[in-house]
Design an enzyme around this catalytic site. Structure first.
Site, short mmCIF file in Angstrom:
data_model
loop_
_atom_site.label_atom_id
_atom_site.label_comp_id
_atom_site.label_asym_id
_atom_site.label_seq_id
_atom_site.Cartn_x
_atom_site.Cartn_y
_atom_site.Cartn_z
N GLY A 17 -26.48 37.47 21.70
CA GLY A 17 -25.31 37.36 20.83
C GLY A 17 -24.33 36.31 21.34
N GLY A 19 -21.26 35.54 19.96
CA GLY A 19 -19.91 35.71 19.43
C GLY A 19 -18.89 35.57 20.54
N PHE A 20 -17.68 36.08 20.30
CA PHE A 20 -16.64 35.95 21.31
C PHE A 20 -17.06 36.56 22.64
CE2 PHE A 20 -13.95 35.53 17.49
CZ PHE A 20 -13.29 34.37 17.82
N GLU A 176 -5.95 40.62 4.06
CA GLU A 176 -5.99 39.16 3.97
C GLU A 176 -6.76 38.70 2.73
OE1 GLU A 176 -5.36 38.00 8.66
OE2 GLU A 176 -7.40 38.37 7.98
N ALA A 322 -11.09 40.15 18.59
CA ALA A 322 -11.55 39.02 19.40
C ALA A 322 -11.02 39.07 20.83
CB ALA A 322 -11.16 37.71 18.71
#
Lengths: 449, 449
Positions: A17, A19-20, A176, A322
């Site tokens: 992975g 991601g962050f 959002e 995050a």
């Protein structure tokens, strides 16, 4: 199954992975005497907090996604592989990929989370969620097509259903999305159409709980509610969706005619967690030890959205955001680097530093909670913009996103209003390492928060 | 079939296709006492000359595509519809769309051209062409995946085939693609990979004729050949492709192992031309009169790439390039506007003003023929950049493309290196005006040159 040669001399660290969490674990090992192998099913790291802006035609995918190879190009102890994950064998310390097996001395599992439809998986096709770039482009396509179809439609009821956007879930993504969808209808496209009045488009935000932004202070949830209502979004709190069918959403007993539904409600750990045979929480995330390792397997770490851990000081679960993923990646890198140089010993527990939370609602409207203080309105909005631009990878992306926002702010338009994507492409994907079909998966979701 | 209400009072002008030709026809009618209905199967106007830069990861789609509605938002006599074309009935003066029929007083057909595989339609899946944004994203995906798969591949021959890119067709698109593919291999990605040496990737450009850039002066064809060879592209002139199979291309008797094939060879008029019952040329384009109308139908114009006409002064066919399409659009708008105000009369013939031609080959390398003079090298390259930025629609796109090029030039990287696109999307396209399947079509190709 053939064995894939290790990336280098031991200890071999396999990260699944990018991601962050995974990316920061890899970066944190830059100077450690280890061989890192980073595997992801995408070739890019996605800046997930801005993904809703791709779905709402403000930004292009390349403005928020960076090729992982590019980020790590100068880190010589990392090998990168593009592949789906077939399975993990904790006993044999191997991970199985389509190309073969990779052995590891340390495994860092950072495959993130995926949507949860609370057992109603048939809703997925009607109410797509927002986790990947392909998700975002699909939502963008549907939103833009809705106006095009409404422009053709002569039946009043059918036209109103095409101009009704329902967002399910009142967390940051739902808030959002709802705000951005209303801005498109009210400000970006009205002059583009001749027959429909796009300002009559309805945006309905449905939240099962009693308030919006459950993870943030209550005052900010109330502020977000006021802001959305000001903008004309219909917010329904304490409402549970009981059905989604083509052209309608059922909320309790009520039938809402709506052609466009977006899912921002449930999250669950990526499916690989269920194959490990380790304890999971009720959202399918791995219940990790204080050092983020899997019980009984100190050589296996689970980080990012897939990890479930109570933060001892606050007694609260560490949120799937995050900053938490980044901190977890940095933490396990420090642990592994330390053991690779100084040998094994007791590990200090992971400590989460809460940096606050923020969500944008619309033009000059956002809410933010930083250092125990709450902000809203234009100041919070500028803060939100600054933090997100600052967090992007690379000077070029920062400049592009800043300029895109400035342009969008001054001109009231959303530039990337393109309806693209062949549902049945004319050309087939070539044979190779990437499987050609995928339903309902998220083996390696590289988009943590 | 139901009738779609006209856009306004007569004369009703129906434009099919929002490429350079159709869009400029619509704009040219801005002040005319007519009602315009513009129909396209995409919601955007595509700046096709830069499409190869999307395929080679330099630009994002939104940088070269503009929503048609946005371009024409302030022109009140235009209605816009997103739809596929079902058919045209010249006798009844109606066009059939999925939503119903539209009657017209004038029809402007600007559906462009599509790929021609010279009767070998089975090649299309193995050798995609470059006409639409989806084509470009598919080629980008394949090119980037080729390196990813090569990085996994241990068999030397198989790895070389994955790192072999064959471009078929030595016109501007083929030359530009071949140059850009070589730059990716030699300059953009070498540091990204650990196992493969991407500088060993082969790019082979195959052209059946004796020279490159057949539409440009012979000296420029020779210069392009030298430039490509300098860069390491293998150019094969006078070679005919006799077969394309998975993993190989047959050139005359020779078998070239290659996993990546791009088609830039044949062009034919969009299929709707064959349904009109009017004379076509050997490429399936409509043989138009001197006023660009269809023989026997002065109320029907065919413009852009779909029109076939000999330019009387030069005795040469008018080339399928953007400037010709723009001039044709402006010309028919003048004719129609004149007849709507002053009544019908004799029409002056269309006159093509040749503005020259140019093609870029790589960094600091291009060829251009302007006003009878030939240019090459860095000057031609700067000229090419300036002309293309100037021609883009909108200030924002100009700034973004200029900045993207500057960044790409200084950093040697291609930023949009994202592998995206689900071949079998998890979410289905909603029901509506856009058909859900399409094979081998180009009913309304909105990308002329």
């Amino acid at each position: 199954m053939s064995e894939i040669p290790p990336a280098g001399p031991p200890p071999r660290v396999l990260i699944v992975g990018g991601g962050f969490a995974g990316l920061n674990a890899a970066k944190g090992l830059a100077d450690a005497p280890v061989s890192v192998f980073l595997v992801d099913r995408h070739n890019y790291h996605l800046f997930q907090p801005l993904l809703y802006q791709v779905a709402t035609a403000v930004l292009s995918p390349a403005e928020i996604a960076t090729p992982i190879r590019h980020v790590l190009r100068d880190q010589q102890n990392v090998r990168i592989g593009l592949a789906e994950l077939n399975g993990i064998d904790l006993a044999r310390k191997t991970v199985s990929l389509p190309r073969g097996e990779i052995g590891y001395d340390y495994l860092i599992l950072a495959t993130g989370a995926t949507h949860s439809y609370f057992g109603q998986d048939q809703w997925e096709k009607l109410a797509p969620g927002l986790k990947t770039i392909d998700d975002a482009l699909e939502i963008r396509r549907r939103v833009l097509l809705a106006y095009e179809e409404a422009e053709w439609e002569e039946d009043v009821e059918s036209r109103q259903a095409k101009l009704t956007f329902v967002v399910i879930g009142g967390g940051p993504t739902g808030v959002e999305m709802a705000g951005a969808l209303k801005e498109i209808a009210a400000r970006s496209v009205p002059r583009d159409f001749r027959f429909i009045d796009t300002t009559t488009a309805r945006v309905i935000l449905i939240e099962a709980g009693r308030r919006l932004l459950g993870g943030m202070p209550e005052a900010l949830g109330r502020q977000a509610l006021r802001d959305l209502q000001d903008m004309g979004v219909q917010v329904r709190l304490g409402c549970r969706v009981t059905g989604i069918r083509p052209g309608e959403v059922l909320v309790a007993e009520e039938r809402l005619p709506a052609e466009n539904v977006i899912w921002a409600a449930g999250v669950r750990g990526s499916p690989v967690a269920r194959t490990l045979g380790v304890p999971l929480d009720d959202k399918g995330r791995v219940l990790v030890e204080a050092d983020l390792s899997v019980p009984g397997h100190p050589e296996v770490f689970v980080i990012g959205d897939l990890a479930s851990l109570i933060d001892p000081p606050s007694g609260q679960p560490i949120p799937g955001v995050a900053p938490a993923a980044i901190q977890m990646g940095q933490y396990v890198a420090r642990i592994i680097a330390g053991e690779a140089t100084a040998g094994k010993g007791p590990r200090p527990p992971f400590r989460y530093r809460d940096k606050g939370a923020m969500a944008t609602i619309g033009r000059n409207r956002a809410v933010a909670s930083v250092g125990g203080r709450n902000f809203s309105g234009a100041f919070a909005w500028l803060l939100w913009c600054a933090v997100h631009i600052w967090s992007l990878i690379g000077f070029r992306r920062r400049v592009f996103v800043m300029f895109s926002w400035l342009w969008s702010y001054l001109s009231f338009t959303k530039t990337a209003r393109l309806i693209t994507g062949n549902p049945q492409p004319r050309v087939k994907r070539p044979r190779g390492v990437i499987p050609t079909s995928r339903d309902n998966d998220a083996e390696q979701d590289d988009s943590p928060p």
